[in-house]
Design a protein around this motif. Structure first.
Motif, PDB file in Angstrom:
ATOM      1  N   LYS A 183       0.180  14.212  -3.841  1.00 16.31           N
ATOM      2  CA  LYS A 183      -0.250  13.304  -2.600  1.00 16.31           C
ATOM      3  C   LYS A 183      -1.532  12.761  -2.996  1.00 16.31           C
ATOM      4  O   LYS A 183      -2.403  13.252  -3.975  1.00 16.31           O
ATOM      5  CB  LYS A 183      -0.353  14.334  -1.265  1.00 16.31           C
ATOM      6  CG  LYS A 183       0.876  14.835  -0.807  1.00 16.31           C
ATOM      7  CD  LYS A 183       1.513  13.795  -0.084  1.00 16.31           C
ATOM      8  CE  LYS A 183       2.793  14.402   0.637  1.00 16.31           C
ATOM      9  NZ  LYS A 183       3.829  14.868  -0.451  1.00 16.31           N
ATOM     10  N   GLY A 184      -2.128  11.926  -2.256  1.00 19.39           N
ATOM     11  CA  GLY A 184      -3.327  11.169  -2.341  1.00 19.39           C
ATOM     12  C   GLY A 184      -3.558  10.206  -1.459  1.00 19.39           C
ATOM     13  O   GLY A 184      -2.928  10.038  -0.547  1.00 19.39           O
ATOM     14  N   VAL A 185      -4.924   9.631  -1.714  1.00 16.58           N
ATOM     15  CA  VAL A 185      -5.164   8.388  -0.644  1.00 16.58           C
ATOM     16  C   VAL A 185      -5.348   7.330  -1.578  1.00 16.58           C
ATOM     17  O   VAL A 185      -5.832   7.065  -2.925  1.00 16.58           O
ATOM     18  CB  VAL A 185      -6.308   8.799   0.246  1.00 16.58           C
ATOM     19  CG1 VAL A 185      -6.107   9.872   0.831  1.00 16.58           C
ATOM     20  CG2 VAL A 185      -7.676   9.154  -0.983  1.00 16.58           C
ATOM     21  N   THR A 186      -5.377   5.893  -1.017  1.00 14.05           N
ATOM     22  CA  THR A 186      -5.813   4.639  -1.753  1.00 14.05           C
ATOM     23  C   THR A 186      -7.092   4.578  -1.843  1.00 14.05           C
ATOM     24  O   THR A 186      -8.052   4.395  -0.778  1.00 14.05           O
ATOM     25  CB  THR A 186      -5.320   3.386  -0.825  1.00 14.05           C
ATOM     26  OG1 THR A 186      -3.805   3.581  -0.702  1.00 14.05           O
ATOM     27  CG2 THR A 186      -5.332   2.025  -1.605  1.00 14.05           C
ATOM     28  N   LEU A 224      -4.718   5.178  -6.815  1.00 13.09           N
ATOM     29  CA  LEU A 224      -4.596   6.065  -6.129  1.00 13.09           C
ATOM     30  C   LEU A 224      -5.162   7.401  -6.637  1.00 13.09           C
ATOM     31  O   LEU A 224      -5.281   7.723  -7.567  1.00 13.09           O
ATOM     32  CB  LEU A 224      -2.851   6.721  -6.126  1.00 13.09           C
ATOM     33  CG  LEU A 224      -2.416   7.931  -5.384  1.00 13.09           C
ATOM     34  CD1 LEU A 224      -2.401   7.747  -3.854  1.00 13.09           C
ATOM     35  CD2 LEU A 224      -0.896   8.074  -6.143  1.00 13.09           C
ATOM     36  N   ASP A 283       0.842  -1.068   0.101  1.00  6.52           N
ATOM     37  CA  ASP A 283       0.136   0.010  -0.109  1.00  6.52           C
ATOM     38  C   ASP A 283       0.972   1.190   0.065  1.00  6.52           C
ATOM     39  O   ASP A 283       0.813   2.379  -0.702  1.00  6.52           O
ATOM     40  CB  ASP A 283      -0.936  -0.015   1.310  1.00  6.52           C
ATOM     41  CG  ASP A 283      -2.133   0.985   1.308  1.00  6.52           C
ATOM     42  OD1 ASP A 283      -2.088   1.659   0.205  1.00  6.52           O
ATOM     43  OD2 ASP A 283      -2.478   1.241   2.343  1.00  6.52           O
ATOM     44  N   GLU A 284       1.900   1.098   0.949  1.00  9.22           N
ATOM     45  CA  GLU A 284       2.707   2.498   0.980  1.00  9.22           C
ATOM     46  C   GLU A 284       3.664   2.746  -0.333  1.00  9.22           C
ATOM     47  O   GLU A 284       3.879   3.652  -0.534  1.00  9.22           O
ATOM     48  CB  GLU A 284       3.261   2.644   2.462  1.00  9.22           C
ATOM     49  CG  GLU A 284       2.539   2.493   3.698  1.00  9.22           C
ATOM     50  CD  GLU A 284       3.616   2.584   4.972  1.00  9.22           C
ATOM     51  OE1 GLU A 284       4.614   1.975   4.894  1.00  9.22           O
ATOM     52  OE2 GLU A 284       2.870   2.925   5.760  1.00  9.22           O
ATOM     53  N   GLU A 294      -6.189  11.532  -5.936  1.00  2.00           N
ATOM     54  CA  GLU A 294      -6.000  13.029  -5.124  1.00  2.00           C
ATOM     55  C   GLU A 294      -7.271  13.511  -4.710  1.00  2.00           C
ATOM     56  O   GLU A 294      -8.121  13.878  -5.748  1.00  2.00           O
ATOM     57  CB  GLU A 294      -5.183  13.791  -5.828  1.00  2.00           C
ATOM     58  CG  GLU A 294      -5.022  15.133  -5.113  1.00  2.00           C
ATOM     59  CD  GLU A 294      -4.533  16.112  -6.237  1.00  2.00           C
ATOM     60  OE1 GLU A 294      -4.887  17.393  -6.211  1.00  2.00           O
ATOM     61  OE2 GLU A 294      -3.483  15.915  -6.658  1.00  2.00           O
ATOM     62  N   PHE A 320       2.596   8.864  -6.300  1.00  2.00           N
ATOM     63  CA  PHE A 320       2.351  10.358  -5.708  1.00  2.00           C
ATOM     64  C   PHE A 320       3.017  11.511  -6.769  1.00  2.00           C
ATOM     65  O   PHE A 320       2.340  12.466  -6.826  1.00  2.00           O
ATOM     66  CB  PHE A 320       3.076  10.550  -4.493  1.00  2.00           C
ATOM     67  CG  PHE A 320       2.255  10.125  -3.106  1.00  2.00           C
ATOM     68  CD1 PHE A 320       0.938   9.805  -3.215  1.00  2.00           C
ATOM     69  CD2 PHE A 320       2.978   9.645  -2.249  1.00  2.00           C
ATOM     70  CE1 PHE A 320       0.152   9.512  -2.316  1.00  2.00           C
ATOM     71  CE2 PHE A 320       2.300   9.125  -1.200  1.00  2.00           C
ATOM     72  CZ  PHE A 320       0.903   8.855  -1.035  1.00  2.00           C
ATOM     73  N   LYS A 372      -6.145  10.783 -10.669  1.00  5.26           N
ATOM     74  CA  LYS A 372      -6.236   9.391 -10.520  1.00  5.26           C
ATOM     75  C   LYS A 372      -5.040   8.686 -11.122  1.00  5.26           C
ATOM     76  O   LYS A 372      -4.611   9.136 -12.421  1.00  5.26           O
ATOM     77  CB  LYS A 372      -7.532   8.707 -11.111  1.00  5.26           C
ATOM     78  CG  LYS A 372      -7.447   7.394 -11.167  1.00  5.26           C
ATOM     79  CD  LYS A 372      -8.770   6.636 -11.771  1.00  5.26           C
ATOM     80  CE  LYS A 372      -8.637   5.221 -12.075  1.00  5.26           C
ATOM     81  NZ  LYS A 372      -9.642   4.683 -12.874  1.00  5.26           N
ATOM     82  N   CYS A 397      -3.020  -0.962  -7.301  1.00  3.35           N
ATOM     83  CA  CYS A 397      -3.497   0.080  -6.556  1.00  3.35           C
ATOM     84  C   CYS A 397      -3.993   1.252  -7.276  1.00  3.35           C
ATOM     85  O   CYS A 397      -3.545   1.789  -8.373  1.00  3.35           O
ATOM     86  CB  CYS A 397      -2.308   0.859  -5.467  1.00  3.35           C
ATOM     87  SG  CYS A 397      -2.846   2.083  -4.782  1.00  3.35           S
ATOM     88  N   CYS A 412       1.548   3.702  -3.571  1.00  2.00           N
ATOM     89  CA  CYS A 412       1.313   5.120  -3.378  1.00  2.00           C
ATOM     90  C   CYS A 412       2.313   6.013  -3.589  1.00  2.00           C
ATOM     91  O   CYS A 412       2.195   7.178  -4.288  1.00  2.00           O
ATOM     92  CB  CYS A 412       0.513   5.368  -1.997  1.00  2.00           C
ATOM     93  SG  CYS A 412      -1.194   4.611  -1.888  1.00  2.00           S
TER      94      CYS A 412
END
Length: 213
Positions: free
Chosen positions: A139-142, A200, A124-125, A202, A132, A172, A198, A128
């Motif tokens: 920056k963004g989120v899963t 990702l 996950d980390e 924003e 990024f 995206k 994944c 991402c």
């Protein structure tokens, strides 16, 4: 006076947020032997000599305020846990990433193998981080993470994550990657631990807070 204090706080807060106090302190109990083994591999040397990649220590890639709660250099860092500050090679322009980790004997589940939760966190980390640089605010989120577990990693494994961005559309990014053991001995073959994809995203409101990120 309250308005003046609020104004000062607004100015000072982002500056304090960005200070790298953690970076001034060396992580304790780094497994120097493992670190040296990684640095002696052909893949590490090739990436080090490739000008399209930038070498990072994972602990330097996010604000100090998150360090205590971060898995790899906080909650689960130390002897028999995450034993090195993860090494990250990142090609921001092409969306390519290679990261090295060492997973100690205590990061195991009941079957005595490395816990799948640890593998999931790394994927996950890592994916991402790969994506990024290619979204607008960096920056963004899963939004979605799918993992196909292939094999379990034995405790004491040095592992390598290889990831690449396969699609970018506005806010995206879609990233794929796999996690494998890193052979350290002649004739040793890598074990594919998991493959992952994944998405990702924003969030729209991120752009309003880019100045403190």
């Amino acid at each position: 006076m309250p308005l003046m204090a609020f104004g000062v706080g607004i100015v000072v807060f982002p500056q304090d947020w960005k200070k790298n106090k953690f970076g001034e302190q060396k992580l304790l109990n780094i497994n120097e032997s493992v670190l040296q083994q990684i640095q002696n591999t052909t893949e590490y040397k090739t990436l080090s000599n490739d000008p399209s990649y930038t070498l990072h220590k994972k602990s330097e890639m996010f604000p100090d305020q998150h360090h205590n709660n971060y898995i790899g250099t906080g909650l689960l860092f130390g002897p028999d846990l995450f034993e090195i500050d993860p090494i990250v090679f990142l090609n921001e322009e092409k969306g390519l990433l290679t990261s090295f980790y060492h997973l100690g004997d205590q990061l195991i589940s009941q079957d005595g193998q490395i816990h799948n939760g640890i593998v999931s966190t790394i994927l996950d980390e890592g994916l991402c981080t790969c994506g990024f640089p290619l979204v607008p605010s960096k920056k963004g989120v899963t939004a979605k993470l799918s993992i196909d577990f292939k094999n379990q990693a034995p405790p004491g494994s040095t592992v390598v994550l290889r990831a690449n961005v396969i699609e970018v559309k506005g806010r995206k990014a879609v990233i794929e990657g796999d996690l494998q053991t890193l052979p350290m001995n002649p004739g040793e073959l890598p074990i594919v631990i998991a493959q992952s994809k994944c998405i990702l995203v924003e969030p729209k409101w991120f752009k309003y807070f880019a100045w403190i990120m």
